[in-house]
Design a protein around this motif. Structure first.
Motif, PDB file in Angstrom:
ATOM      1  N   GLY A 414       0.800  -1.216   0.000  1.00  0.00           N
ATOM      2  CA  GLY A 414       0.000   0.000   0.000  1.00  0.00           C
ATOM      3  C   GLY A 414       0.829   1.259   0.000  1.00  0.00           C
ATOM      4  O   GLY A 414       0.305   2.341  -0.292  1.00  0.00           O
ATOM      5  N   VAL A 415       2.118   1.144   0.299  1.00  0.00           N
ATOM      6  CA  VAL A 415       3.001   2.307   0.376  1.00  0.00           C
ATOM      7  C   VAL A 415       3.960   2.368  -0.804  1.00  0.00           C
ATOM      8  O   VAL A 415       4.261   3.442  -1.324  1.00  0.00           O
ATOM      9  CB  VAL A 415       3.794   2.287   1.706  1.00  0.00           C
ATOM     10  N   ASN A 416       4.434   1.208  -1.230  1.00  0.00           N
ATOM     11  CA  ASN A 416       5.435   1.155  -2.300  1.00  0.00           C
ATOM     12  C   ASN A 416       4.902   1.741  -3.609  1.00  0.00           C
ATOM     13  O   ASN A 416       3.752   1.512  -3.979  1.00  0.00           O
ATOM     14  CB  ASN A 416       5.867  -0.300  -2.518  1.00  0.00           C
ATOM     15  N   GLU A 417       5.756   2.466  -4.325  1.00  0.00           N
ATOM     16  CA  GLU A 417       5.351   3.110  -5.574  1.00  0.00           C
ATOM     17  C   GLU A 417       6.214   2.695  -6.752  1.00  0.00           C
ATOM     18  O   GLU A 417       6.166   3.339  -7.801  1.00  0.00           O
ATOM     19  CB  GLU A 417       5.419   4.632  -5.416  1.00  0.00           C
ATOM     20  N   SER A 418       6.995   1.604  -6.612  1.00  0.00           N
ATOM     21  CA  SER A 418       7.872   1.191  -7.705  1.00  0.00           C
ATOM     22  C   SER A 418       7.659  -0.255  -8.141  1.00  0.00           C
ATOM     23  O   SER A 418       7.999  -0.622  -9.270  1.00  0.00           O
ATOM     24  CB  SER A 418       9.345   1.362  -7.299  1.00  0.00           C
ATOM     25  N   LEU A 419       7.073  -1.099  -7.285  1.00  0.00           N
ATOM     26  CA  LEU A 419       6.987  -2.532  -7.559  1.00  0.00           C
ATOM     27  C   LEU A 419       6.040  -2.829  -8.721  1.00  0.00           C
ATOM     28  O   LEU A 419       4.909  -2.343  -8.744  1.00  0.00           O
ATOM     29  CB  LEU A 419       6.523  -3.277  -6.304  1.00  0.00           C
ATOM     30  N   ARG A 420       6.533  -3.632  -9.689  1.00  0.00           N
ATOM     31  CA  ARG A 420       5.720  -4.024 -10.844  1.00  0.00           C
ATOM     32  C   ARG A 420       5.369  -5.514 -10.818  1.00  0.00           C
ATOM     33  O   ARG A 420       4.321  -5.908 -11.299  1.00  0.00           O
ATOM     34  CB  ARG A 420       6.480  -3.727 -12.148  1.00  0.00           C
ATOM     35  N   VAL A 421       6.263  -6.341 -10.290  1.00  0.00           N
ATOM     36  CA  VAL A 421       6.084  -7.801 -10.315  1.00  0.00           C
ATOM     37  C   VAL A 421       6.220  -8.343  -8.902  1.00  0.00           C
ATOM     38  O   VAL A 421       7.200  -8.052  -8.210  1.00  0.00           O
ATOM     39  CB  VAL A 421       7.129  -8.470 -11.228  1.00  0.00           C
ATOM     40  N   LEU A 422       5.251  -9.149  -8.467  1.00  0.00           N
ATOM     41  CA  LEU A 422       5.283  -9.769  -7.148  1.00  0.00           C
ATOM     42  C   LEU A 422       4.947 -11.246  -7.276  1.00  0.00           C
ATOM     43  O   LEU A 422       3.893 -11.610  -7.794  1.00  0.00           O
ATOM     44  CB  LEU A 422       4.284  -9.081  -6.212  1.00  0.00           C
ATOM     45  N   ASN A 423       5.857 -12.108  -6.817  1.00  0.00           N
ATOM     46  CA  ASN A 423       5.671 -13.556  -6.878  1.00  0.00           C
ATOM     47  C   ASN A 423       5.581 -14.100  -5.465  1.00  0.00           C
ATOM     48  O   ASN A 423       6.555 -14.097  -4.721  1.00  0.00           O
ATOM     49  CB  ASN A 423       6.840 -14.207  -7.629  1.00  0.00           C
ATOM     50  N   LEU A 424       4.380 -14.567  -5.095  1.00  0.00           N
ATOM     51  CA  LEU A 424       4.142 -15.186  -3.794  1.00  0.00           C
ATOM     52  C   LEU A 424       3.714 -16.634  -3.950  1.00  0.00           C
ATOM     53  O   LEU A 424       3.046 -17.194  -3.076  1.00  0.00           O
ATOM     54  CB  LEU A 424       3.068 -14.403  -3.028  1.00  0.00           C
ATOM     55  N   SER A 425       4.077 -17.278  -5.052  1.00  0.00           N
ATOM     56  CA  SER A 425       3.682 -18.664  -5.283  1.00  0.00           C
ATOM     57  C   SER A 425       4.290 -19.577  -4.216  1.00  0.00           C
ATOM     58  O   SER A 425       5.378 -19.316  -3.704  1.00  0.00           O
ATOM     59  CB  SER A 425       4.126 -19.115  -6.677  1.00  0.00           C
ATOM     60  N   TYR A 426       3.543 -20.606  -3.889  1.00  0.00           N
ATOM     61  CA  TYR A 426       3.966 -21.587  -2.873  1.00  0.00           C
ATOM     62  C   TYR A 426       4.170 -20.945  -1.499  1.00  0.00           C
ATOM     63  O   TYR A 426       4.976 -21.394  -0.707  1.00  0.00           O
ATOM     64  CB  TYR A 426       5.242 -22.312  -3.302  1.00  0.00           C
ATOM     65  N   CYS A 427       3.460 -19.883  -1.216  1.00  0.00           N
ATOM     66  CA  CYS A 427       3.459 -19.286   0.112  1.00  0.00           C
ATOM     67  C   CYS A 427       2.144 -19.647   0.805  1.00  0.00           C
ATOM     68  O   CYS A 427       1.085 -19.596   0.178  1.00  0.00           O
ATOM     69  CB  CYS A 427       3.581 -17.766   0.027  1.00  0.00           C
ATOM     70  N   ALA A 428       2.219 -19.998   2.075  1.00  0.00           N
ATOM     71  CA  ALA A 428       1.001 -20.316   2.818  1.00  0.00           C
ATOM     72  C   ALA A 428       0.260 -19.023   3.134  1.00  0.00           C
ATOM     73  O   ALA A 428       0.765 -18.173   3.868  1.00  0.00           O
ATOM     74  CB  ALA A 428       1.360 -21.059   4.098  1.00  0.00           C
ATOM     75  N   ILE A 429      -0.920 -18.868   2.543  1.00  0.00           N
ATOM     76  CA  ILE A 429      -1.697 -17.636   2.733  1.00  0.00           C
ATOM     77  C   ILE A 429      -3.002 -17.979   3.451  1.00  0.00           C
ATOM     78  O   ILE A 429      -3.880 -18.642   2.895  1.00  0.00           O
ATOM     79  CB  ILE A 429      -1.992 -16.959   1.379  1.00  0.00           C
ATOM     80  N   ASN A 430      -3.126 -17.539   4.707  1.00  0.00           N
ATOM     81  CA  ASN A 430      -4.356 -17.749   5.462  1.00  0.00           C
ATOM     82  C   ASN A 430      -5.279 -16.544   5.300  1.00  0.00           C
ATOM     83  O   ASN A 430      -4.991 -15.631   4.512  1.00  0.00           O
ATOM     84  CB  ASN A 430      -4.038 -18.022   6.935  1.00  0.00           C
ATOM     85  N   ASP A 431      -6.365 -16.528   6.045  1.00  0.00           N
ATOM     86  CA  ASP A 431      -7.345 -15.448   5.888  1.00  0.00           C
ATOM     87  C   ASP A 431      -6.749 -14.089   6.243  1.00  0.00           C
ATOM     88  O   ASP A 431      -7.018 -13.082   5.572  1.00  0.00           O
ATOM     89  CB  ASP A 431      -8.568 -15.721   6.775  1.00  0.00           C
ATOM     90  N   ALA A 432      -5.920 -14.056   7.295  1.00  0.00           N
ATOM     91  CA  ALA A 432      -5.314 -12.783   7.704  1.00  0.00           C
ATOM     92  C   ALA A 432      -4.373 -12.262   6.635  1.00  0.00           C
ATOM     93  O   ALA A 432      -4.369 -11.063   6.305  1.00  0.00           O
ATOM     94  CB  ALA A 432      -4.568 -12.965   9.029  1.00  0.00           C
ATOM     95  N   ALA A 433      -3.548 -13.165   6.070  1.00  0.00           N
ATOM     96  CA  ALA A 433      -2.615 -12.761   5.011  1.00  0.00           C
ATOM     97  C   ALA A 433      -3.367 -12.319   3.764  1.00  0.00           C
ATOM     98  O   ALA A 433      -2.983 -11.343   3.110  1.00  0.00           O
ATOM     99  CB  ALA A 433      -1.668 -13.909   4.688  1.00  0.00           C
ATOM    100  N   MET A 434      -4.463 -13.012   3.442  1.00  0.00           N
ATOM    101  CA  MET A 434      -5.269 -12.633   2.288  1.00  0.00           C
ATOM    102  C   MET A 434      -5.864 -11.241   2.486  1.00  0.00           C
ATOM    103  O   MET A 434      -5.885 -10.412   1.558  1.00  0.00           O
ATOM    104  CB  MET A 434      -6.384 -13.648   2.072  1.00  0.00           C
ATOM    105  N   GLY A 435      -6.335 -10.966   3.693  1.00  0.00           N
ATOM    106  CA  GLY A 435      -6.895  -9.641   3.976  1.00  0.00           C
ATOM    107  C   GLY A 435      -5.850  -8.546   3.873  1.00  0.00           C
ATOM    108  O   GLY A 435      -6.120  -7.471   3.326  1.00  0.00           O
ATOM    109  N   ALA A 436      -4.630  -8.820   4.365  1.00  0.00           N
ATOM    110  CA  ALA A 436      -3.560  -7.819   4.294  1.00  0.00           C
ATOM    111  C   ALA A 436      -3.160  -7.547   2.847  1.00  0.00           C
ATOM    112  O   ALA A 436      -2.922  -6.397   2.458  1.00  0.00           O
ATOM    113  CB  ALA A 436      -2.349  -8.299   5.101  1.00  0.00           C
ATOM    114  N   LEU A 437      -3.108  -8.605   2.038  1.00  0.00           N
ATOM    115  CA  LEU A 437      -2.784  -8.422   0.621  1.00  0.00           C
ATOM    116  C   LEU A 437      -3.862  -7.622  -0.094  1.00  0.00           C
ATOM    117  O   LEU A 437      -3.563  -6.732  -0.898  1.00  0.00           O
ATOM    118  CB  LEU A 437      -2.618  -9.791  -0.057  1.00  0.00           C
TER     119      LEU A 437
END
Length: 569
Positions: A414-437
């Motif tokens: 929400g703060v970064n202004e340069s990132l174009r590509v983000l790879n989070l494959s094979y990361c355990a994402i629970n409800d809290a992590a999904m909400g933060a994303l």
């Protein structure tokens, strides 16, 4: 779903064409349409049946007119003797237009016939051969390369033996065009290393050489390295996974290699290796360095005088002494950093993230295997970086605290202004992590490519609404999840939203996505939905010879042929 091949579709594409199990009549029709196309110049095959190729397939495909295909990738395709004969004949023609070719050959007589045609060819500049039909030794390569003066890049896989390589190296003394030679995974040893070393003493054109995964021992490598002292043109050298090299006897080898002033790229990944820090302190001219098994803080300390290093890959590196951390700096020129299975002490990790936060040149960071555990420092790094455009944190699914790291990434988005590509494959994402994303994506304005495949979630939460309104996201991958049927409304929201989505990957989900695909087609979004229960699967087509098949046109950029040619940076 695969797109139907039509002349109109071909005219729209300027990139790779993929064919899915086409029959003889369809292949013939494909060639006819390619001859009419003014834009398609690259053709990539998936596995076809040999009998479906007519004898004159290559004669027509890479002919001599202005509409001929310039690049053919058949690295995973076998051909009948008559079809291969047509290819060899085409390469001998003075006006042959084929410039790049990746091919697999399974019979020795076909290999000899094909290679000998290279001696007369005037068009090929980039060639990759995979040969799985080894029989008696042949010196066809040496014969062809003694006269060929057009090839710039040659990649051989399992295609040359020790004796053949010695002859081949001697033949290259007359060659003045070859700049890239990849001999990875060939059965070559010390005699080949000595012959290649003698070649480099005289050769003034070869710039890139790979001898990875061969049978060269420490004595052969030592002889080869001594030859480099007299070479002034080799800029890239790959030496990875030598099973016969003893670590305690390689100090002189590395001293020779890293004292070569023309060498700009050095790759070494033997598990038991010598401490390179003393040699690296003097090799300040390197642009690309890939090593493994080093003390990470001591190695980074040895790079303090580097002003040209752009690419750094560290694998299975560890902190030297957690009790007495070593100070280090990040080279000011570094733009790409890759950390694979590196074990760092908290102090080393803290110092590294702090240094990276201040970097104004770092564009790509890959941190795989053991991810950062200092979540606030990770969040601060992503939030404060003004140069980072690609972040890869894949592979954290089985590690404790992974969800906390993903939450930190979400908040930083929400703060970064340069990132174009983000790879989070094979990361355990629970409800809290999904909400933060989701919250981070709502505020983010720059992300273009997001990979969340294999993350183990069964519902999308508020993610669809965040993505549907994102102003820049073009590629999204949420494949390989056991999504419930309730998620279908979220998928519809994504493809019909304001987001400028171009490609959407949802294959291997567990419910019918026919409606989503139909909506996506109306909105101009390409959807990969293989193995979804709507009736289509390319793998099913391969298993059923009599099934009706379609052709598809891929908009992906060329990846070097689908072979392991592109494994070396």
């Amino acid at each position: 779903m695969a797109d139907q091949i039509t002349p109109q579709r071909l005219l729209e594409k300027t990139c790779v064409v993929e064919t899915l199990m086409l029959k003889t009549a369809q292949l013939t029709n494909l060639v006819s349409m390619l001859q009419q196309s003014e834009t398609v110049r690259k053709l990539k095959f998936r596995v076809q049946k040999e009998k479906h190729f007519e004898d004159d397939f290559f004669r027509r495909l890479v002919g001599v007119d202005q509409h001929s295909v310039r690049h053919v990738n058949a690295s995973r395709q076998s051909f009948s003797p008559s079809t291969m004969a047509g290819l060899s004949w085409s390469l001998r023609q003075p006006l042959c237009a084929l410039a790049r070719l990746q091919i697999e050959i399974t019979k020795q007589d076909l290999f000899v016939q094909f290679v000998l045609s290279l001696g007369e060819n005037k068009s090929l500049t980039d060639l990759s051969i995979r040969f799985d039909g080894r029989g008696e030794e042949t010196f066809a390569l040496a014969t062809a390369m003694s006269t060929n003066q057009t090839l710039h890049s040659l990649t051989l896989r399992w295609a040359i033996t020790e004796t053949e390589c010695v002859k081949f190296a001697k033949a290259l003394k007359k060659n003045t065009s070859l700049t890239h030679l990849d001999l990875k995974k060939n059965s070559i040893g010390d005699r080949s290393a000595i012959a290649l070393g003698k070649l480099l003493k005289r050769n003034t054109t070869l710039q890139h050489l790979s001898l990875s995964e061969t049978e060269i021992s420490d004595s052969g490598l030592l002889s080869f390295s001594e030859s480099l002292r007299k070479n002034s043109t080799l800029t890239s050298l790959s030496l990875r996974e030598f099973s016969k090299v003893q670590a305690e006897r390689t100090s002189k080898v590395y001293e020779n290699l890293l004292s070569c002033p023309s060498l700009k790229r050095f790759k070494e990944s033997n598990e038991e290796t010598t401490d390179l820090t003393a040699f690296l302190q003097k090799s300040t001219w390197l642009h690309d360095l890939q090593v493994s098994g080093q003390a990470i803080d001591r190695l980074l300390h040895s790079l303090k005088g580097y002003k040209h290093l752009k690419y750094l890959k560290l694998k299975t590196c560890v902190s030297a002494n957690p009790a007495t951390p070593i100070k280090f700096r990040i080279p000011v020129s570094l733009s790409h950093l890759e950390l694979i299975d590196c074990v760092m002490s908290p102090e080393t990790e803290k110092r590294l993230l702090r240094k990276l936060s201040k970097s104004t040149s770092l564009k790509t960071l890959t941190w795989k295997g053991r991810y950062p555990k200092l979540y606030p420092k990770l969040e601060h790094f992503i939030s404060s970086s003004t140069s980072l455009t690609a972040l890869n944190l894949s592979g954290m699914e089985s590690q404790k605290g992974c969800e906390d790291a993903v939450c930190a990434v979400g908040r930083a988005l929400g703060v970064n202004e340069s990132l174009r590509v983000l790879n989070l494959s094979y990361c355990a994402i629970n409800d809290a992590a999904m909400g933060a994303l989701a919250d981070g994506i709502k505020l983010n304005k720059t992300l273009k490519d997001l990979d969340m495949s294999h993350c183990g979630f069964a519902q999308l939460g508020s993610l669809p609404q965040a993505i549907a309104n994102h102003p820049s996201l073009e590629m999204l991958d949420i494949s390989h999840h056991r999504l419930r049927s309730l998620s279908i409304e979220g998928l519809k929201m994504i493809v019909t939203g304001k987001v400028p989505l171009v490609r959407f990957d949802i294959h291997y989900c567990r419910f019918n996505v026919k409606e989503v695909v139909a909506l996506a087609n109306q909105c101009g979004v390409s959807v990969n939905s293989e193995r979804c229960p709507h009736g289509y699967s390319s793998e099913d087509d391969e298993d059923d010879e009599d099934s009706e098949s379609e052709g598809s046109i891929s908009g992906d950029s060329d990846d070097g042929g689908g072979s392991d040619v592109s494994e070396d940076y």
